[in-house]
Write an enzyme that holds these catalytic residues in place. Structure first.
Site, mmCIF file in Angstrom:
data_model
loop_
_atom_site.group_PDB
_atom_site.id
_atom_site.type_symbol
_atom_site.label_atom_id
_atom_site.label_comp_id
_atom_site.label_asym_id
_atom_site.label_seq_id
_atom_site.Cartn_x
_atom_site.Cartn_y
_atom_site.Cartn_z
ATOM 1 C CE LYS A 61 17.424 69.292 35.079
ATOM 2 N NZ LYS A 61 16.445 69.239 36.178
ATOM 3 C CG HIS A 112 14.992 55.663 45.852
ATOM 4 N ND1 HIS A 112 15.113 54.840 46.932
ATOM 5 C CD2 HIS A 112 16.022 55.349 45.025
ATOM 6 C CE1 HIS A 112 16.162 54.051 46.754
ATOM 7 N NE2 HIS A 112 16.751 54.348 45.611
HETATM 8 C C1 COA Z 1 22.884 55.265 52.775
HETATM 9 C C2 COA Z 1 21.594 55.003 53.558
HETATM 10 C C3 COA Z 1 21.605 55.868 54.805
HETATM 11 C C4 COA Z 1 20.404 55.406 52.658
HETATM 12 O O1 COA Z 1 19.232 55.087 53.321
HETATM 13 P P1 COA Z 1 17.716 55.520 52.971
HETATM 14 O O2 COA Z 1 17.418 56.840 53.529
HETATM 15 O O3 COA Z 1 16.898 54.377 53.389
HETATM 16 O O4 COA Z 1 17.614 55.527 51.384
HETATM 17 P P2 COA Z 1 17.420 56.702 50.302
HETATM 18 O O5 COA Z 1 16.209 56.415 49.517
HETATM 19 O O6 COA Z 1 17.532 58.074 50.851
HETATM 20 O O7 COA Z 1 18.698 56.467 49.369
HETATM 21 C C5 COA Z 1 18.863 55.303 48.668
HETATM 22 C C6 COA Z 1 20.085 55.472 47.847
HETATM 23 O O8 COA Z 1 21.185 55.761 48.712
HETATM 24 C C7 COA Z 1 22.373 55.417 48.045
HETATM 25 N N1 COA Z 1 23.256 54.761 48.984
HETATM 26 C C8 COA Z 1 23.147 53.528 49.499
HETATM 27 N N2 COA Z 1 24.183 53.266 50.323
HETATM 28 C C9 COA Z 1 24.967 54.364 50.318
HETATM 29 C C10 COA Z 1 26.183 54.705 50.967
HETATM 30 N N3 COA Z 1 26.834 53.852 51.759
HETATM 31 N N4 COA Z 1 26.706 55.936 50.760
HETATM 32 C C11 COA Z 1 26.089 56.829 49.943
HETATM 33 N N5 COA Z 1 24.927 56.542 49.302
HETATM 34 C C12 COA Z 1 24.371 55.340 49.500
HETATM 35 C C13 COA Z 1 21.992 54.501 46.879
HETATM 36 O O9 COA Z 1 22.235 55.194 45.687
HETATM 37 C C14 COA Z 1 20.507 54.254 47.086
HETATM 38 O O10 COA Z 1 19.764 54.167 45.889
HETATM 39 P P3 COA Z 1 19.961 52.951 44.872
HETATM 40 O O11 COA Z 1 19.861 51.696 45.679
HETATM 41 O O12 COA Z 1 18.833 53.111 43.905
HETATM 42 O O13 COA Z 1 21.318 53.159 44.250
HETATM 43 C C15 COA Z 1 21.470 53.509 53.959
HETATM 44 O O14 COA Z 1 21.318 52.725 52.818
HETATM 45 C C16 COA Z 1 22.689 53.041 54.775
HETATM 46 O O15 COA Z 1 22.826 53.318 55.955
HETATM 47 N N6 COA Z 1 23.596 52.310 54.133
HETATM 48 C C17 COA Z 1 24.818 51.881 54.839
HETATM 49 C C18 COA Z 1 25.495 50.819 54.141
HETATM 50 C C19 COA Z 1 24.655 49.570 54.105
HETATM 51 O O16 COA Z 1 23.881 49.299 54.995
HETATM 52 N N7 COA Z 1 24.828 48.832 53.064
HETATM 53 C C20 COA Z 1 24.049 47.651 52.867
HETATM 54 C C21 COA Z 1 24.584 46.892 51.681
HETATM 55 S S1 COA Z 1 26.101 46.118 52.101
#
Ligand code: COA
Length: 126
Positions: A61, A112
């Site tokens: 898109k 999601h």
């Molecule tokens: C980014 C974050 C705020 C998303 O939290 P959430 O609201 O529970 O999740 P959502 O459903 O809105 O989003 C999930 C998606 O966020 C994305 N995401 C995860 N970590 C991310 C980051 N550091 N930056 C940007 N996007 C991120 C991913 O694409 C994920 O989907 P996927 O696993 O299918 O790829 C949370 O995962 C976070 O704080 N991450 C920090 C880094 C972390 O803790 N990492 C752990 C692994 S080392």
């Protein structure tokens, strides 16, 4: 400058039904080995497949093209870095089109819930 923006929303129950019905036939046609491994690690894999499907459609898109217009969904891969941040890795026709259009940066964000997966793609051009 912004070249294009794409957004897509997937109903996870629909994705789950398709995965159950078609199994590897569907999955291998659309998703890369790494994407399959990533989704397979999660208890509710359909949610992550849904998010990746939404990312692929959002990319099309943002380009202003649709499915069946030369780019295969398998040419568009979602990869996550060590912090979980997703980005798009392209090959085949997708890579060629991006180069021709002089797109210099691709931004992707996924989210999601139990029921829905959503993606936003922004394409930047110098
Ligand atoms: C980014 C974050 C705020 C998303 O939290 P959430 O609201 O529970 O999740 P959502 O459903 O809105 O989003 C999930 C998606 O966020 C994305 N995401 C995860 N970590 C991310 C980051 N550091 N930056 C940007 N996007 C991120 C991913 O694409 C994920 O989907 P996927 O696993 O299918 O790829 C949370 O995962 C976070 O704080 N991450 C920090 C880094 C972390 O803790 N990492 C752990 C692994 S080392």
């Amino acid at each position: 400058m912004i070249y294009g923006v794409g957004i897509d929303l997937v109903e996870n129950s629909r994705m789950e039904r398709i995965v159950k019905k078609w199994g590897p036939k569907f999955i291998n046609r659309i998703f890369s080995i790494k994407e399959i491994q990533y989704c397979g690690k999660h208890a509710h894999s359909a949610i992550h497949y849904g998010a990746r499907f939404a990312a692929k459609e959002s990319f099309l898109k943002a380009l202003g093209i649709g499915m069946g217009m030369g780019v295969k969904l398998s040419d568009i891969e979602v990869v996550n870095d060590e912090n979980g941040k997703p980005s798009l890795k392209l090959c085949g026709e997708a890579k060629i089109i991006i180069k021709k259009a002089k797109i210099s940066k691709i931004h992707l964000s996924l989210t999601h819930t139990k029921n829905y997966s959503m993606a936003v793609v922004v394409l930047e051009k110098k």
